[in-house]
Design a protein around this motif. Structure first.
Motif, PDB file in Angstrom:
ATOM      1  N   HIS A   1      26.007  41.254  30.436  1.00 44.37           N
ATOM      2  CA  HIS A   1      27.191  40.546  30.884  1.00 44.37           C
ATOM      3  C   HIS A   1      26.766  39.574  31.980  1.00 44.37           C
ATOM      4  O   HIS A   1      25.648  39.648  32.499  1.00 44.37           O
TER       5      HIS A   1
ATOM      6  N   ASN B   1      42.687  32.509  26.907  1.00 42.74           N
ATOM      7  CA  ASN B   1      41.570  33.382  27.281  1.00 42.74           C
ATOM      8  C   ASN B   1      41.064  33.064  28.681  1.00 42.74           C
ATOM      9  O   ASN B   1      40.754  33.966  29.462  1.00 42.74           O
ATOM     10  N   MET B   2      41.001  31.783  29.010  1.00 45.99           N
ATOM     11  CA  MET B   2      40.531  31.390  30.331  1.00 45.99           C
ATOM     12  C   MET B   2      41.500  31.843  31.430  1.00 45.99           C
ATOM     13  O   MET B   2      41.075  32.309  32.487  1.00 45.99           O
TER      14      MET B   2
ATOM     15  N   GLN C   1      43.556  34.362  31.234  1.00 47.53           N
ATOM     16  CA  GLN C   1      43.457  35.814  31.326  1.00 47.53           C
ATOM     17  C   GLN C   1      42.227  36.218  32.135  1.00 47.53           C
ATOM     18  O   GLN C   1      42.270  37.145  32.947  1.00 47.53           O
ATOM     19  N   TRP C   2      41.129  35.497  31.931  1.00 49.18           N
ATOM     20  CA  TRP C   2      39.880  35.753  32.668  1.00 49.18           C
ATOM     21  C   TRP C   2      40.092  35.582  34.164  1.00 49.18           C
ATOM     22  O   TRP C   2      39.704  36.433  34.961  1.00 49.18           O
ATOM     23  N   ARG C   3      40.756  34.492  34.550  1.00 45.72           N
ATOM     24  CA  ARG C   3      41.006  34.257  35.978  1.00 45.72           C
ATOM     25  C   ARG C   3      41.925  35.335  36.550  1.00 45.72           C
ATOM     26  O   ARG C   3      41.728  35.811  37.672  1.00 45.72           O
TER      27      ARG C   3
ATOM     28  N   GLU D   1      42.219  38.420  35.487  1.00 44.59           N
ATOM     29  CA  GLU D   1      41.467  39.670  35.571  1.00 44.59           C
ATOM     30  C   GLU D   1      40.568  39.701  36.800  1.00 44.59           C
ATOM     31  O   GLU D   1      40.433  40.742  37.460  1.00 44.59           O
TER      32      GLU D   1
ATOM     33  N   TYR E   1      32.392  43.352  37.420  1.00 45.49           N
ATOM     34  CA  TYR E   1      33.426  42.816  36.534  1.00 45.49           C
ATOM     35  C   TYR E   1      32.835  42.404  35.192  1.00 45.49           C
ATOM     36  O   TYR E   1      31.805  41.746  35.135  1.00 45.49           O
ATOM     37  N   GLN E   2      33.495  42.800  34.110  1.00 41.59           N
ATOM     38  CA  GLN E   2      33.117  42.364  32.770  1.00 41.59           C
ATOM     39  C   GLN E   2      34.366  41.875  32.051  1.00 41.59           C
ATOM     40  O   GLN E   2      35.389  42.573  31.997  1.00 41.59           O
ATOM     41  N   SER E   3      34.296  40.671  31.533  1.00 38.55           N
ATOM     42  CA  SER E   3      35.459  40.087  30.866  1.00 38.55           C
ATOM     43  C   SER E   3      35.751  40.795  29.552  1.00 38.55           C
ATOM     44  O   SER E   3      34.856  41.325  28.898  1.00 38.55           O
ATOM     45  N   LYS E   4      37.022  40.792  29.182  1.00 37.82           N
ATOM     46  CA  LYS E   4      37.455  41.433  27.943  1.00 37.82           C
ATOM     47  C   LYS E   4      37.296  40.472  26.765  1.00 37.82           C
ATOM     48  O   LYS E   4      37.169  39.266  26.937  1.00 37.82           O
ATOM     49  N   ARG E   5      37.355  41.030  25.570  1.00 41.90           N
ATOM     50  CA  ARG E   5      37.279  40.236  24.354  1.00 41.90           C
ATOM     51  C   ARG E   5      38.562  40.405  23.555  1.00 41.90           C
ATOM     52  O   ARG E   5      39.255  41.413  23.665  1.00 41.90           O
TER      53      ARG E   5
END
Length: 218
Positions: free
Chosen positions: A11, A91-92, A94-96, A98, A203-207
């Motif tokens: 990651h 997705n971007m 959601q990433w921010r 998270e 932290y690891q982003s989700k898929r």
């Protein structure tokens, strides 16, 4: 590690320790990455590994340009996030969200992310990947395969990585410090090293769910 473990454990690490990376490890990683597929065996890739004083100078030059508010101008054009399609924008966002939730404080998250970015993630090694300017667009796929193989090979050795745009924002600095010729496109930088024991690295982003990505026709 076996393949599944390597893929799952890789990651993006955003803050590296100053533990040095063995030159022999860098060579072995790149040699393995050379087995990646390429269009009609074109093998468009070259790698410029910045370490030690050379990398320190690159970081110093970048900091100076940032201090002068110089606008970034990487070899690959950058699209504003608002112009991306709706699915990728979601997705971007959601990433921010998270990341902020991971720290439970927006200011803390912003400070840590900005600090890491400004210092090129404190990486002891950055691998700069290039390809000839007169390449087919298919070579971009080849570069992606090559870069992913680098990152998996690194993880198999216990090393961490992050592919990033931030390290290729000022190509003239890289051409000067690494003697990269004008007829090569600087594609991406891959920071390489050992993760610092710091919260941002947990932290690891989700898929997305598999059913939203995969369509099987029978």
């Amino acid at each position: 590690m076996d393949l599944i473990e390597v893929v799952k454990k890789r990651h993006s690490v955003r803050h590296f320790s100053q533990k040095s990376v063995a030159t022999s490890d860098i060579k072995e990683i790149i040699k393995l990455a050379q087995l990646a597929p390429s269009w009609v065996n074109s093998q468009p890739w070259k790698v410029y590994a910045a370490t030690g004083k050379t990398l320190e100078q690159i970081k110093a030059d970048y900091e100076q340009k940032d201090h002068l508010n110089e606008k970034s101008h990487p070899d690959f054009p950058v699209m504003h996030r608002d112009d991306w399609n709706n699915r990728t924008q979601a997705n971007m966002k959601q990433w921010r969200h998270e990341i902020v939730h991971h720290f439970a404080d927006f200011d803390e998250a912003h400070h840590i992310m900005s600090d890491a970015s400004e210092h090129l993630n404190y990486a002891p090694v950055i691998l700069f990947l290039t390809m000839p300017k007169d390449s087919s667009l298919w070579s971009v796929f080849d570069m992606g395969s090559f870069g992913q193989t680098i990152m998996l090979a690194a993880k198999d050795k216990g090393l961490d990585t992050i592919p990033n745009y931030n390290s290729v924002r000022f190509p003239e600095v890289l051409r000067k410090q690494l003697d990269i010729p004008e007829d090569e496109t600087i594609v991406v930088g891959i920071s390489l090293g050992y993760a610092e024991d710091i919260k941002i690295n947990t932290y690891q982003s989700k898929r997305e769910p598999l059913e939203d990505v995969l369509k099987i026709s029978k």
